[in-house]
Scaffold this active site. Structure first.
Site, short mmCIF file in Angstrom:
data_model
loop_
_atom_site.label_atom_id
_atom_site.label_comp_id
_atom_site.label_asym_id
_atom_site.label_seq_id
_atom_site.Cartn_x
_atom_site.Cartn_y
_atom_site.Cartn_z
N LYS A 144 -5.13 -22.72 -14.22
CA LYS A 144 -5.83 -21.43 -14.15
C LYS A 144 -5.70 -20.65 -15.46
O LYS A 144 -6.68 -20.13 -15.99
CB LYS A 144 -5.27 -20.63 -12.97
CG LYS A 144 -5.67 -19.18 -12.90
CD LYS A 144 -7.01 -18.97 -12.25
CE LYS A 144 -7.40 -17.49 -12.33
NZ LYS A 144 -8.76 -17.26 -11.88
N LYS A 156 -5.28 -9.29 -17.54
CA LYS A 156 -4.13 -9.80 -16.76
C LYS A 156 -3.96 -11.30 -17.01
O LYS A 156 -2.86 -11.78 -17.29
CB LYS A 156 -4.36 -9.54 -15.26
CG LYS A 156 -3.32 -10.22 -14.38
CD LYS A 156 -3.68 -10.25 -12.90
CE LYS A 156 -2.71 -11.18 -12.17
NZ LYS A 156 -2.95 -11.29 -10.74
P1 NAD Z 1 -6.77 -6.50 -4.66
O1 NAD Z 1 -5.92 -5.51 -5.36
O2 NAD Z 1 -8.14 -6.13 -4.22
O3 NAD Z 1 -6.00 -7.07 -3.36
C1 NAD Z 1 -4.62 -7.25 -3.28
C2 NAD Z 1 -4.19 -6.81 -1.89
O4 NAD Z 1 -2.80 -7.07 -1.73
C3 NAD Z 1 -4.39 -5.31 -1.64
O5 NAD Z 1 -5.16 -5.13 -0.46
C4 NAD Z 1 -2.96 -4.78 -1.47
O6 NAD Z 1 -2.87 -3.70 -0.54
C5 NAD Z 1 -2.24 -6.02 -0.97
N1 NAD Z 1 -0.80 -5.97 -1.17
C6 NAD Z 1 -0.11 -5.57 -2.26
N2 NAD Z 1 1.23 -5.72 -2.05
C7 NAD Z 1 1.36 -6.23 -0.79
C8 NAD Z 1 2.47 -6.61 -0.01
N3 NAD Z 1 3.72 -6.49 -0.45
N4 NAD Z 1 2.25 -7.09 1.24
C9 NAD Z 1 0.99 -7.21 1.71
N5 NAD Z 1 -0.12 -6.86 1.00
C10 NAD Z 1 0.07 -6.38 -0.24
O7 NAD Z 1 -6.83 -7.78 -5.63
P2 NAD Z 1 -7.85 -9.01 -5.58
O8 NAD Z 1 -8.99 -8.75 -6.52
O9 NAD Z 1 -8.14 -9.36 -4.16
O10 NAD Z 1 -6.97 -10.13 -6.29
C11 NAD Z 1 -5.95 -10.83 -5.58
C12 NAD Z 1 -5.47 -11.97 -6.46
O11 NAD Z 1 -6.57 -12.83 -6.77
C13 NAD Z 1 -4.88 -11.52 -7.80
O12 NAD Z 1 -3.76 -12.31 -8.10
C14 NAD Z 1 -6.04 -11.75 -8.77
O13 NAD Z 1 -5.59 -11.98 -10.10
C15 NAD Z 1 -6.67 -12.99 -8.17
N6 NAD Z 1 -8.08 -13.19 -8.51
C16 NAD Z 1 -8.97 -12.17 -8.43
C17 NAD Z 1 -10.31 -12.37 -8.75
C18 NAD Z 1 -11.31 -11.25 -8.66
O14 NAD Z 1 -12.43 -11.42 -9.16
N7 NAD Z 1 -10.99 -10.12 -8.04
C19 NAD Z 1 -10.74 -13.65 -9.15
C20 NAD Z 1 -9.81 -14.70 -9.19
C21 NAD Z 1 -8.48 -14.45 -8.86
#
Ligand code: NAD
Length: 289
Positions: free
Chosen positions: A168, A243
């Site tokens: 990744k 990030k």
């Molecule tokens: P986001 O911030 O929308 O979602 C993360 C969720 O985790 C939030 O709802 C938050 O409340 C929850 N959370 C935080 N701490 C927690 C805990 N201790 N227990 C339970 N829930 C908890 O982020 P996202 O965009 O959904 O991204 C999630 C992951 O996917 C990240 O690692 C990101 O790098 C990766 N990612 C994101 C994308 C994108 O386009 N958004 C693409 C590929 C990968």
């Protein structure tokens, strides 16, 4: 299967629904009440903490913001609380070192675990068309594959623990570099008096062709529809690119790898985010050129 899903944000919210649609029983938890309410509306059972959510499950899937949170959730509330027969799958994007460490802690507790980060954004998470790159032992990959297939179009075994995260960060470092190169080339072509469409017609069938140009063109009105055609509203936000570039720089340092282009991309995206543009799509960096 009965599957716990931890982290129902932009990505996890849609992924959990796709597990429900595939016929799994999903036990969901997120710290944010609105995320939990959405999951409940979409057919998930919801719980007020991780330890309750992982009771009696066959698998645990997590989609969390960063490595520190992944470590604390698994060490504090999953390992020793989920049935030891449960397969653990972390789909978050985190640093390679933490991924290996959490997999090691899971193994020490008797659990099978894979790191399974994704390529593809929120639209792909909702549509169930993510690409998963998976690190873990062969038998654990075999168990993970059908679960991940319910959320993705491609599931690829990258190697042992941490190999999914390694794939990744290398992929996204390359993405940052070729997006910047593509932006520079379009900006300079314009200064040299070339019509952007003409430059696209030529470069897209020449040796400068790349994904940032032909699938995600950073100029409006050129190439297929992309965030540029929507005022750079984020598909993939610049803050998330930063990030991933920081994770790539950490990995490069650990591996003793020379990454001059990745390092420059990380600096340029850090400047862009510092200018308050972190919420814009990462292709919007063309506006600084
Ligand atoms: P986001 O911030 O929308 O979602 C993360 C969720 O985790 C939030 O709802 C938050 O409340 C929850 N959370 C935080 N701490 C927690 C805990 N201790 N227990 C339970 N829930 C908890 O982020 P996202 O965009 O959904 O991204 C999630 C992951 O996917 C990240 O690692 C990101 O790098 C990766 N990612 C994101 C994308 C994108 O386009 N958004 C693409 C590929 C990968």
């Amino acid at each position: 299967m009965i599957i716990a899903f931890i982290g129902l944000g932009n990505m996890g919210g849609g992924m959990a629904v796709n597990l429900v649609k595939a016929g799994h029983r999903v036990r969901a938890f997120d710290l944010a009440p609105e995320a939990l309410a959405r999951a409940a509306q979409n057919g998930c059972a919801t719980f007020t903490n991780v330890r309750e959510a992982v009771q009696g499950v066959d698998a645990v899937v997590s989609m969390l913001p960063n490595g520190a949170i992944v470590d604390s959730v698994y060490a504090g509330d999953v390992i020793g609380h989920a049935p030891v027969s449960a397969l653990l799958l972390d789909c978050s994007t985190i640093d390679v070192a933490t991924a290996k460490q959490v997999c090691g802690a899971a193994a020490a507790g008797g659990y099978a675990m894979v790191d399974a980060p994704v390529s593809g954004g929120i639209a792909a998470a909702n549509a169930g068309t993510l690409t998963f790159m998976v690190g873990g032992e062969d038998p654990d990959f075999a168990r993970a594959e059908p679960i991940l297939k319910a959320m993705g179009k491609a599931v690829i075994h990258a190697g042992g623990a941490g190999a999914g995260q390694a794939a990744k960060v290398c992929n996204n470092m390359l993405l940052g570099i070729h997006m910047l190169g593509t932006c520079e080339a379009f900006a300079m072509a314009g200064r040299l008096g070339l019509d952007p469409q003409k430059f696209y017609d030529i470069a897209s069938v020449s040796s400068g062709q790349n994904w940032s140009m032909t699938s995600y063109c950073p100029l409006p009105g050129v190439g297929p529809k992309s965030p540029a055609d929507n005022d750079y509203a984020a598909g993939f936000a610049a803050a998330l690119m930063l990030k991933d570039l920081k994770l790539a720089m950490d990995a490069a340092q650990t591996a003793g790898s020379k990454v001059p282009m990745g390092a420059r991309a990380a600096e340029l995206y850090a400047d862009f985010v510092a200018q308050g543009q972190g919420g814009m799509d990462f292709s919007a960096i063309i506006t600084t050129l």
